[in-house]
Design a protein around this motif. Structure first.
Motif, short mmCIF file in Angstrom:
data_model
loop_
_atom_site.label_atom_id
_atom_site.label_comp_id
_atom_site.label_asym_id
_atom_site.label_seq_id
_atom_site.Cartn_x
_atom_site.Cartn_y
_atom_site.Cartn_z
N GLU A 158 17.48 7.08 0.30
CA GLU A 158 17.81 8.15 1.23
C GLU A 158 17.66 7.72 2.69
O GLU A 158 18.44 8.09 3.54
CB GLU A 158 16.92 9.35 0.93
N TYR A 159 16.65 6.93 2.98
CA TYR A 159 16.39 6.56 4.37
C TYR A 159 16.71 5.10 4.65
O TYR A 159 16.45 4.61 5.75
CB TYR A 159 14.93 6.86 4.73
N GLY A 160 17.22 4.39 3.65
CA GLY A 160 17.59 2.99 3.84
C GLY A 160 16.42 2.08 4.18
O GLY A 160 16.56 1.11 4.91
N LEU A 161 15.24 2.39 3.65
CA LEU A 161 14.07 1.58 3.96
C LEU A 161 14.02 0.32 3.09
O LEU A 161 14.51 0.33 1.96
CB LEU A 161 12.79 2.38 3.72
N ASP A 162 13.42 -0.74 3.62
CA ASP A 162 13.24 -1.93 2.78
C ASP A 162 12.07 -1.69 1.82
O ASP A 162 11.31 -0.74 1.98
CB ASP A 162 13.02 -3.18 3.63
N ALA A 163 11.96 -2.57 0.83
CA ALA A 163 10.97 -2.36 -0.24
C ALA A 163 9.56 -2.24 0.31
O ALA A 163 8.77 -1.39 -0.11
CB ALA A 163 11.05 -3.50 -1.25
N GLU A 164 9.25 -3.09 1.29
CA GLU A 164 7.89 -3.10 1.80
C GLU A 164 7.54 -1.80 2.54
O GLU A 164 6.48 -1.22 2.31
CB GLU A 164 7.72 -4.31 2.73
N SER A 165 8.45 -1.35 3.41
CA SER A 165 8.18 -0.10 4.13
C SER A 165 8.10 1.07 3.17
O SER A 165 7.23 1.93 3.30
CB SER A 165 9.28 0.20 5.15
N THR A 196 4.70 5.27 0.94
CA THR A 196 4.41 6.17 -0.18
C THR A 196 3.03 5.87 -0.76
O THR A 196 2.70 6.35 -1.85
CB THR A 196 5.46 6.05 -1.29
N SER A 197 2.23 5.10 -0.04
CA SER A 197 0.94 4.67 -0.59
C SER A 197 0.07 5.86 -0.95
O SER A 197 -0.66 5.82 -1.93
CB SER A 197 0.22 3.73 0.37
N THR A 198 0.12 6.92 -0.17
CA THR A 198 -0.52 8.17 -0.58
C THR A 198 0.48 9.29 -0.32
O THR A 198 1.41 9.14 0.46
CB THR A 198 -1.81 8.51 0.20
N LYS A 199 0.24 10.41 -0.97
CA LYS A 199 1.14 11.55 -0.79
C LYS A 199 1.10 12.02 0.67
O LYS A 199 2.13 12.41 1.23
CB LYS A 199 0.73 12.69 -1.73
N GLU A 200 -0.08 11.97 1.28
CA GLU A 200 -0.20 12.42 2.67
C GLU A 200 0.65 11.56 3.60
O GLU A 200 1.33 12.06 4.48
CB GLU A 200 -1.67 12.37 3.12
N VAL A 201 0.58 10.24 3.42
CA VAL A 201 1.39 9.35 4.27
C VAL A 201 2.87 9.65 4.05
O VAL A 201 3.64 9.76 5.01
CB VAL A 201 1.09 7.86 3.95
N ALA A 202 3.27 9.81 2.79
CA ALA A 202 4.67 10.05 2.48
C ALA A 202 5.15 11.37 3.09
O ALA A 202 6.24 11.45 3.67
CB ALA A 202 4.89 10.05 0.97
N ASP A 203 4.32 12.41 2.97
CA ASP A 203 4.69 13.70 3.56
C ASP A 203 4.83 13.57 5.07
O ASP A 203 5.75 14.10 5.69
CB ASP A 203 3.61 14.76 3.27
N PHE A 204 3.89 12.87 5.66
CA PHE A 204 3.87 12.68 7.11
C PHE A 204 5.14 11.96 7.56
O PHE A 204 5.84 12.39 8.46
CB PHE A 204 2.63 11.86 7.48
N TYR A 205 5.42 10.86 6.87
CA TYR A 205 6.62 10.10 7.21
C TYR A 205 7.87 10.97 7.08
O TYR A 205 8.71 11.01 7.98
CB TYR A 205 6.78 8.87 6.31
N GLU A 206 7.95 11.66 5.99
CA GLU A 206 9.17 12.40 5.72
C GLU A 206 9.43 13.47 6.77
O GLU A 206 10.57 13.71 7.17
CB GLU A 206 9.13 13.00 4.31
N ARG A 207 8.37 14.09 7.27
CA ARG A 207 8.56 15.12 8.30
C ARG A 207 9.02 14.51 9.61
O ARG A 207 9.84 15.08 10.31
CB ARG A 207 7.29 15.94 8.46
#
Ligand code: ADP
Ligand code: MG
Ligand code: ZN
Length: 506
Positions: A339-346, A351-362
């Motif tokens: 969806e965001y065209g991110l590379d595997a590492e990013s 997505t290492s934790t749900k909080e980080v993923a939620d934060f990023y997505e917003r």
């Protein structure tokens, strides 16, 4: 099979786990006492007749604990029965004043699940035989006489003068997850536990930072390597025949790997010398890195399991359909890439934790996904890490952080200033980005005003410009003075000097 035969054969390690996980609920599993332990709470303050096991006190099942267990079951792709029920497991120990633990026996809440995880880049899958709900006992402290603090006098049972019991933990909901003996190496156990914790945290049913939230009992045996089938499975009779030990009360991923590596080599040494491995329970001493014998292994019949008549069977048919679970890590990582065209590492980092993923997505949804990725994965996580903080610590400041990314996206400040000044002060001083920019004069609008003043000073003072070109030293100072006047003294004289020279030498 005799030990004689084993001596000459190649041996393979077999491990199966029983993992006890504390479920995050507001109250205990069979009473209304809080599960929220204050850091410096007094012992035996979060208790009531039920969790103290007083005669006549009755258990009332916490629906939240069952819901959490169903979520775990769904995440493990397990079967949830139509009906689940509770049993009494009878044994005496001071941390269990009722003399029995309420647990599940023949109709656990989950059966036949799996968990996939990676070990050194390879995909592994381990079958979960069952996962059931039970109550945690209290906690025990063996203490030596003395006047120093209690913590510094807490010792092993053999050195203790007396023992203290705290029932604050008694009744905390636990889920015991029992795997098939599918592990073939201690490193796989570590990979499994890391993945399990991540899944549980994504589900929001577990807090890994809580002391004792994950406790592992690990069973280990050695079997002849040539008995392992091509698909990696091992015949039932070989597994049943193998003498195994149970290493109790391991509390960390690293500890599990260490304890099991040590136990594997201890068993190998015995078998290679023609001796037998005793079926027993062993205790892992984390500081010494060795396991020591605790007792001969108790058997199921020792516990005299019988139905808990104070809790009626629970109909859970349909719960699996109605209880929803969030998108889990693997799925989310794949979606972020797509969806965001991110590379595997990013995608992995974000997505290492749900909080980080939620934060990023917003942030990504508000602005540019690429810019958001750089800012969250590299800048923010890096600066947080440096300060021993996590995204949890800045959860309430998402808007401020999004504003900082917006300022960069709209070219209102330089990336360098955003990274090196604004972000750092946001974390160190708790200030909002706009206030920092004002205070530090970092706005590009300010820069633009200086550029305009430089241009004006050059156009309005041709004589000074000519003097400069003829090598007259004072001319540049005059021009700097002009610019300072035009900007009301807010510009930095050194950089104005540089800007003027740059323009005049073009
Ligand atoms: P018990 O009846 O003694 O509790 P179970 O068969 O129920 O034994 O298994 C308990 C745990 O021991 C499970 O995690 C299982 O994977 C593990 N286990 C069973 N057989 C072996 C074996 N041969 N080696 C290592 N672990 C084993
Ligand atoms: Mg058990
Ligand atoms: Zn209670």
């Amino acid at each position: 099979m005799t030990a004689q035969a084993l001596e000459q054969r190649d041996l393979a390690v077999v491990i199966g786990l029983e993992v006890h996980v504390q479920l995050e609920t507001a109250t205990k599993i069979f009473c209304g006492c809080s599960t929220d332990a204050a850091e410096d709470e007094e012992p035996n303050t979060r208790t009531c007749p039920t969790c103290l096991g007083l005669p006549g006190a009755l258990p009332v099942l916490n629906e939240g604990a069952v819901e959490a267990a169903v979520k775990v079951g769904k995440a493990l792709d397990a079967d949830i029965p139509e009906q689940t029920r509770f049993h009494r497991k009878n044994y005496y120990y001071p941390d269990l004043p009722k003399n029995f633990q309420i647990t599940q026996y023949d109709a656990p809440i989950c059966q036949d699940g799996t968990l996939e995880f990676n070990v050194e880049g390879e995909r592994r899958s381990v079958a979960v035989r069952r996962a059931h709900l039970e109550e945690d006992p209290g906690s025990i402290k063996h203490v030596r006489e003395g006047t120093r603090s209690l913590d510094s006098r807490t010792v092993s049972i053999s050195r203790a003068d007396y023992t203290l019991v705290d029932y604050n933990r008694a009744g905390t909901p636990l889920m015991e997850i029992v795997t098939e003996p599918d592990f073939r190496d201690p490193s796989e156990v570590r990979g499994f536990l890391a993945k399990l914790e991540q899944v549980l945290e994504y589900l929001g049913v577990f807090d890994s930072t809580r002391d004792g939230s994950l406790r592992i009992d690990a069973n280990l045996s050695l079997v002849p390597a040539d008995e392992i089938r091509d698909d990696g499975s091992i015949p039932e009779d070989i597994l049943d025949e193998a003498n195994r030990t149970e290493v109790k009360n391991i509390s960390s991923h690293k500890g599990a790997e260490k304890a099991l590596a040590q136990e594997a080599s201890r068993q190998k040494t015995l078998l290679k010398r023609g001796k037998t491995v005793k079926q027993e329970t062993r205790h892992f001493d984390e500081t010494r890195g060795t396991t020591v014998s605790m007792r001969t292994k108790e058997e199921e019949k020792d516990y005299r399991y019988f139905r808990e008549a104070d809790l009626p069977p629970l109909e859970v048919a349909g719960w699996k359909e109605t209880i929803e679970i969030p998108e889990l890590r693997d799925a989310r990582r794949d979606r972020f890439r797509e969806e965001y065209g991110l590379d595997a590492e990013s995608a992995s980092k974000l997505t290492s934790t749900k909080e980080v993923a939620d934060f990023y997505e917003r942030v990504a949804e508000a602005f540019d996904p690429d810019l958001a990725a750089t800012w969250v994965a590299d800048n923010l996580l890096g600066e947080l890490n440096y300060r021993d903080m996590t995204v949890e610590d800045v959860k309430g400041r998402l808007d401020e952080f999004a504003r900082l990314v917006e300022l960069v996206a709209e070219d209102e400040i330089t990336t360098k200033n955003a990274e090196e000044v604004v972000l750092r002060r946001m974390l160190d001083d708790g200030m909002a980005p706009d206030d920092i920019i004002d205070e530090e004069g970092l706005s590009k609008a300010d820069d633009d005003a200086v550029v305009t003043a430089v241009e004006e000073a050059i156009v309005e003072n041709p004589d000074a410009v000519e003097d400069y070109h003829e090598g007259e030293g004072g001319a540049i100072n005059f021009l700097v003075g002009q610019v300072m006047q035009k900007t009301g003294g807010s510009a930095d004289p050194g950089s104005v000097n540089g800007m003027l020279r740059e323009r005049l030498d073009e």
